[in-house]
Design a protein around this motif. Structure first.
Motif, PDB file in Angstrom:
ATOM      1  N   ASN A  96      27.715  38.679  40.840  1.00  0.00           N
ATOM      2  CA  ASN A  96      28.412  39.910  40.471  1.00  0.00           C
ATOM      3  C   ASN A  96      27.524  41.140  40.583  1.00  0.00           C
ATOM      4  OD1 ASN A  96      26.715  39.282  38.394  1.00  0.00           O
ATOM      5  ND2 ASN A  96      28.313  39.099  36.835  1.00  0.00           N
ATOM      6  N   LYS A  97      26.227  40.949  40.870  1.00  0.00           N
ATOM      7  CA  LYS A  97      25.349  42.099  41.091  1.00  0.00           C
ATOM      8  C   LYS A  97      25.605  42.758  42.442  1.00  0.00           C
ATOM      9  CE  LYS A  97      21.555  40.391  38.208  1.00  0.00           C
ATOM     10  NZ  LYS A  97      21.654  41.480  37.211  1.00  0.00           N
ATOM     11  N   VAL A  98      26.136  42.001  43.391  1.00  0.00           N
ATOM     12  CA  VAL A  98      26.371  42.556  44.721  1.00  0.00           C
ATOM     13  C   VAL A  98      27.856  42.625  45.062  1.00  0.00           C
ATOM     14  CG1 VAL A  98      24.146  41.811  45.626  1.00  0.00           C
ATOM     15  CG2 VAL A  98      26.123  40.268  45.751  1.00  0.00           C
ATOM     16  N   LEU A  99      28.708  42.098  44.174  1.00  0.00           N
ATOM     17  CA  LEU A  99      30.135  42.071  44.467  1.00  0.00           C
ATOM     18  C   LEU A  99      30.912  42.459  43.219  1.00  0.00           C
ATOM     19  CD1 LEU A  99      32.034  41.255  46.851  1.00  0.00           C
ATOM     20  CD2 LEU A  99      32.334  39.079  45.669  1.00  0.00           C
ATOM     21  N   ASN A 100      31.899  43.315  43.405  1.00  0.00           N
ATOM     22  CA  ASN A 100      32.782  43.707  42.309  1.00  0.00           C
ATOM     23  C   ASN A 100      33.860  42.638  42.159  1.00  0.00           C
ATOM     24  OD1 ASN A 100      34.388  44.943  40.426  1.00  0.00           O
ATOM     25  ND2 ASN A 100      34.507  46.899  41.486  1.00  0.00           N
ATOM     26  N   VAL A 101      33.624  41.694  41.261  1.00  0.00           N
ATOM     27  CA  VAL A 101      34.499  40.520  41.156  1.00  0.00           C
ATOM     28  C   VAL A 101      35.884  40.885  40.644  1.00  0.00           C
ATOM     29  CG1 VAL A 101      32.577  38.937  40.869  1.00  0.00           C
ATOM     30  CG2 VAL A 101      33.595  40.006  38.854  1.00  0.00           C
ATOM     31  N   LYS A 102      36.038  42.032  39.994  1.00  0.00           N
ATOM     32  CA  LYS A 102      37.348  42.419  39.480  1.00  0.00           C
ATOM     33  C   LYS A 102      38.349  42.681  40.602  1.00  0.00           C
ATOM     34  CE  LYS A 102      35.368  44.516  35.307  1.00  0.00           C
ATOM     35  NZ  LYS A 102      35.209  45.763  34.536  1.00  0.00           N
ATOM     36  N   ARG A 103      37.839  42.939  41.802  1.00  0.00           N
ATOM     37  CA  ARG A 103      38.733  43.222  42.925  1.00  0.00           C
ATOM     38  C   ARG A 103      39.062  41.989  43.758  1.00  0.00           C
ATOM     39  NH1 ARG A 103      36.002  48.915  45.133  1.00  0.00           N
ATOM     40  NH2 ARG A 103      36.320  50.091  43.182  1.00  0.00           N
ATOM     41  N   ILE A 104      38.520  40.849  43.369  1.00  0.00           N
ATOM     42  CA  ILE A 104      38.806  39.612  44.086  1.00  0.00           C
ATOM     43  C   ILE A 104      40.301  39.290  44.084  1.00  0.00           C
ATOM     44  CG2 ILE A 104      38.433  37.115  44.095  1.00  0.00           C
ATOM     45  CD1 ILE A 104      36.126  38.611  45.253  1.00  0.00           C
ATOM     46  N   ILE A 107      42.194  41.169  46.744  1.00  0.00           N
ATOM     47  CA  ILE A 107      41.990  40.606  48.085  1.00  0.00           C
ATOM     48  C   ILE A 107      42.856  39.353  48.261  1.00  0.00           C
ATOM     49  CG2 ILE A 107      40.266  39.699  49.686  1.00  0.00           C
ATOM     50  CD1 ILE A 107      38.166  41.301  48.158  1.00  0.00           C
ATOM     51  N   ALA A 108      42.957  38.555  47.205  1.00  0.00           N
ATOM     52  CA  ALA A 108      43.794  37.353  47.276  1.00  0.00           C
ATOM     53  C   ALA A 108      45.273  37.713  47.436  1.00  0.00           C
ATOM     54  CB  ALA A 108      43.589  36.512  46.019  1.00  0.00           C
ATOM     55  N   ILE A 109      45.714  38.776  46.781  1.00  0.00           N
ATOM     56  CA  ILE A 109      47.105  39.218  46.940  1.00  0.00           C
ATOM     57  C   ILE A 109      47.370  39.638  48.378  1.00  0.00           C
ATOM     58  CG2 ILE A 109      48.747  41.031  46.299  1.00  0.00           C
ATOM     59  CD1 ILE A 109      47.632  40.909  43.477  1.00  0.00           C
ATOM     60  N   SER A 143      42.779  33.321  60.367  1.00  0.00           N
ATOM     61  CA  SER A 143      43.204  34.714  60.177  1.00  0.00           C
ATOM     62  C   SER A 143      42.946  35.177  58.752  1.00  0.00           C
ATOM     63  CB  SER A 143      44.688  34.852  60.527  1.00  0.00           C
ATOM     64  OG  SER A 143      44.946  34.424  61.853  1.00  0.00           O
ATOM     65  N   LEU A 144      43.219  34.302  57.785  1.00  0.00           N
ATOM     66  CA  LEU A 144      42.984  34.676  56.390  1.00  0.00           C
ATOM     67  C   LEU A 144      41.497  34.843  56.097  1.00  0.00           C
ATOM     68  CD1 LEU A 144      45.560  32.399  54.512  1.00  0.00           C
ATOM     69  CD2 LEU A 144      45.753  34.824  55.065  1.00  0.00           C
ATOM     70  N   CYS A 145      40.648  34.036  56.724  1.00  0.00           N
ATOM     71  CA  CYS A 145      39.198  34.205  56.543  1.00  0.00           C
ATOM     72  C   CYS A 145      38.739  35.555  57.078  1.00  0.00           C
ATOM     73  CB  CYS A 145      38.451  33.068  57.236  1.00  0.00           C
ATOM     74  SG  CYS A 145      38.570  31.464  56.411  1.00  0.00           S
ATOM     75  N   ILE A 146      39.284  35.958  58.212  1.00  0.00           N
ATOM     76  CA  ILE A 146      38.926  37.266  58.781  1.00  0.00           C
ATOM     77  C   ILE A 146      39.393  38.389  57.869  1.00  0.00           C
ATOM     78  CG2 ILE A 146      39.299  38.814  60.736  1.00  0.00           C
ATOM     79  CD1 ILE A 146      39.553  36.343  62.504  1.00  0.00           C
ATOM     80  N   ILE A 147      40.624  38.257  57.366  1.00  0.00           N
ATOM     81  CA  ILE A 147      41.153  39.277  56.464  1.00  0.00           C
ATOM     82  C   ILE A 147      40.342  39.327  55.170  1.00  0.00           C
ATOM     83  CG2 ILE A 147      43.156  39.925  55.070  1.00  0.00           C
ATOM     84  CD1 ILE A 147      44.910  38.750  57.287  1.00  0.00           C
ATOM     85  N   SER A 148      40.027  38.180  54.604  1.00  0.00           N
ATOM     86  CA  SER A 148      39.247  38.126  53.364  1.00  0.00           C
ATOM     87  C   SER A 148      37.840  38.689  53.576  1.00  0.00           C
ATOM     88  CB  SER A 148      39.170  36.686  52.860  1.00  0.00           C
ATOM     89  OG  SER A 148      40.453  36.164  52.635  1.00  0.00           O
ATOM     90  N   PHE A 149      37.227  38.354  54.707  1.00  0.00           N
ATOM     91  CA  PHE A 149      35.892  38.868  55.010  1.00  0.00           C
ATOM     92  C   PHE A 149      35.907  40.399  55.118  1.00  0.00           C
ATOM     93  CE2 PHE A 149      32.795  40.261  58.190  1.00  0.00           C
ATOM     94  CZ  PHE A 149      31.621  39.780  57.638  1.00  0.00           C
ATOM     95  N   THR A 150      36.932  40.915  55.807  1.00  0.00           N
ATOM     96  CA  THR A 150      37.006  42.361  56.002  1.00  0.00           C
ATOM     97  C   THR A 150      37.252  43.083  54.679  1.00  0.00           C
ATOM     98  OG1 THR A 150      37.911  41.985  58.214  1.00  0.00           O
ATOM     99  CG2 THR A 150      38.164  44.200  57.267  1.00  0.00           C
ATOM    100  N   LEU A 151      38.213  42.620  53.901  1.00  0.00           N
ATOM    101  CA  LEU A 151      38.541  43.284  52.648  1.00  0.00           C
ATOM    102  C   LEU A 151      37.427  43.148  51.627  1.00  0.00           C
ATOM    103  CD1 LEU A 151      42.329  42.380  52.255  1.00  0.00           C
ATOM    104  CD2 LEU A 151      41.321  44.525  53.040  1.00  0.00           C
ATOM    105  N   THR A 152      36.738  42.006  51.633  1.00  0.00           N
ATOM    106  CA  THR A 152      35.630  41.823  50.694  1.00  0.00           C
ATOM    107  C   THR A 152      34.542  42.864  50.911  1.00  0.00           C
ATOM    108  OG1 THR A 152      36.060  39.453  50.537  1.00  0.00           O
ATOM    109  CG2 THR A 152      33.874  40.199  49.884  1.00  0.00           C
ATOM    110  N   LEU A 154      34.983  45.772  52.456  1.00  0.00           N
ATOM    111  CA  LEU A 154      35.508  47.142  52.386  1.00  0.00           C
ATOM    112  C   LEU A 154      35.719  47.620  50.962  1.00  0.00           C
ATOM    113  CD1 LEU A 154      38.096  47.299  55.324  1.00  0.00           C
ATOM    114  CD2 LEU A 154      35.832  48.365  55.193  1.00  0.00           C
ATOM    115  N   ILE A 155      36.272  46.784  50.105  1.00  0.00           N
ATOM    116  CA  ILE A 155      36.670  47.265  48.778  1.00  0.00           C
ATOM    117  C   ILE A 155      35.929  46.590  47.630  1.00  0.00           C
ATOM    118  CG2 ILE A 155      38.980  47.747  49.644  1.00  0.00           C
ATOM    119  CD1 ILE A 155      39.981  45.316  48.148  1.00  0.00           C
ATOM    120  N   SER A 156      35.126  45.553  47.917  1.00  0.00           N
ATOM    121  CA  SER A 156      34.528  44.826  46.807  1.00  0.00           C
ATOM    122  C   SER A 156      33.007  44.779  46.838  1.00  0.00           C
ATOM    123  CB  SER A 156      35.067  43.380  46.774  1.00  0.00           C
ATOM    124  OG  SER A 156      34.595  42.695  45.658  1.00  0.00           O
TER     125      SER A 156
END
Length: 403
Positions: A96-104, A107-109, A143-152, A154-156
């Motif tokens: 959680n030091k490098v990732l904002n886990v509240k936005r996970i 990304i799942a939605i 496709s979902l891995c690519i989307i999750s990687f990109t959003l992670t 960008l926003i997290s």
């Protein structure tokens, strides 16, 4: 001198047993309501009072109903369960030091809605290339891995800066957390892919043949996709920070139960489906058509008219045979129904998205009208007798072929 008498247990020796027994009236009334709900759909409330005589079947029907409800709720919240597992793994790491886990959960939605869009496009295409048809899940998950990687990222993702941890008498420098990132992307993508399980409740128990029905089904699918992740959203929220694990689990249970009740409100036929499945699991309902033998002194073939019932020829002067389906056998009687009543019941269990409002009431009235063809027969005057048509020993020859 030692006494041979056994001392009575103290009042507080069995607190768990007392707590369970204190809820016995609630269990009884709940099982009664489940039976009343099912008989009311068939328009056969006259069988309600006699069906309450066997307390063991009441308890079994309640347990079956609860277990089936829990199964449906697990199917609904599989995406959240995966994210919850990811959440508790964050508690033992410094990711959680490098990732904002509240936005996970956000990304799942997005990943879940992408799954819904993918499935909608696939179902609308008249022609699907063989490469896509044979490797649908692989293409979807990639496709979902690519989307999750990109959003992670960008926003997290937080700013990449080195972090130092003391391990094995040395200071260890970590900056990218590659393993944790891969695990997060995989779990988020897999959570988005598992949304097909709650969506299967709509696809299997609903139907749509018009544009309005399809649009309503899509809106409902998107809503259920989001609701299936709401327990995880609540767990990841800042309001749960610092609370104990037991309070988090209790809050998760309350949230999941509330959302599941709301899902049942969105699809009321699921309640009927759970009741039907609960009774079917313990043998109160047998939707398979069988041949029954009925005693003539108490019932006559004319009471079962041929246009409605299928009679089987027999040379027994004291009995007659006919085909039917047992839709309720709790109590003194068996509710014997023709085959078309079962077909109407199965259609009622499927939600028609073409008629959003008022369709359930009309379907219920139609089911009650059709169910008038059913006949309650006393159990001592009826028996299942499929062997009357097995004069050629076909069942035995079939079992021999299976071996």
């Amino acid at each position: 001198m030692e006494s041979n008498f056994i001392t009575a247990p103290e009042k507080n020796s069995f607190p768990l047993v007392k707590a369970v027994l204190s809820f016995t009236p609630i269990y009884f009334f709940t099982s009664c309501y489940v039976i009343w709900f099912y008989l009311n759909e068939l328009g056969r409330l006259s069988l309600f009072t006699t069906s309450l005589q066997n307390k063991y079947y009441l308890f079994a029907s309640l347990i079956s109903f609860i277990l089936l409800s829990i199964s449906f709720s697990i199917i609904t919240f599989i995406p959240s369960m995966l994210l919850c597992q990811l959440y508790f793994s964050f508690q033992t790491s410094s990711f959680n030091k490098v990732l904002n886990v509240k936005r996970i959960p956000l990304i799942a939605i997005a990943s879940s809605l992408s799954t819904l869009i993918f499935l909608s496009v696939i179902s609308w295409l008249d022609y699907i290339p063989i490469l896509i048809k044979d490797y649908t899940f692989i293409i979807l998950f990639t496709s979902l891995c690519i989307i999750s990687f990109t959003l992670t990222h960008l926003i997290s993702t937080k700013k990449n800066k080195p972090h130092y941890f003391y391990s094995k008498n040395n200071w260890v420098k970590r900056q990218y957390f590659c393993k944790e990132r891969v695990a997060t992307i995989f779990m988020v993508a897999f959570s988005g892919a598992t949304v097909v399980f709650p969506l299967s409740l709509i696809f299997k128990f609903g139907s749509a043949y018009t544009t309005r029905g399809v649009l309503y089904a899509l809106v409902l699918s998107a809503l259920i996709s989001i609701l299936s992740l709401m327990p995880a959203v609540f767990l990841y929220s800042s309001s749960m920070a610092g609370t104990s694990i037991f309070k988090k689990l209790r809050a998760m249970l309350i949230t999941s139960t509330t959302i599941f009740i709301f899902v049942l409100f969105l699809m009321p036929n699921l309640v009927s489906l759970i009741c039907f499945g609960a009774f079917k699991n313990i043998g109160i309902i047998d939707e398979t058509q069988h041949i029954y033998v009925i005693a003539k002194p108490y019932y006559s073939p004319s009471m079962f008219p041929s246009p409605v019932w299928t009679h089987i020829e027999g040379d027994d002067a004291e009995r007659f045979y006919l085909k039917g389906t047992s839709l309720f056998s709790l109590g003194e009687s068996v509710l014997l129904c023709p085959e078309f009543v079962v077909e109407t019941k199965n259609k009622f269990l499927k939600k028609n998205f073409d008629k959003i409002f008022g369709d359930n009431d009309l379907s219920l009235q139609h089911l009650k009208t059709v169910a008038r063809s059913c006949v309650p027969v006393k159990k001592e005057h009826i028996a299942q007798w499929d062997t009357i048509q097995d004069t050629g020993n076909k069942l035995n020859s079939y079992s021999f072929q299976m071996k």
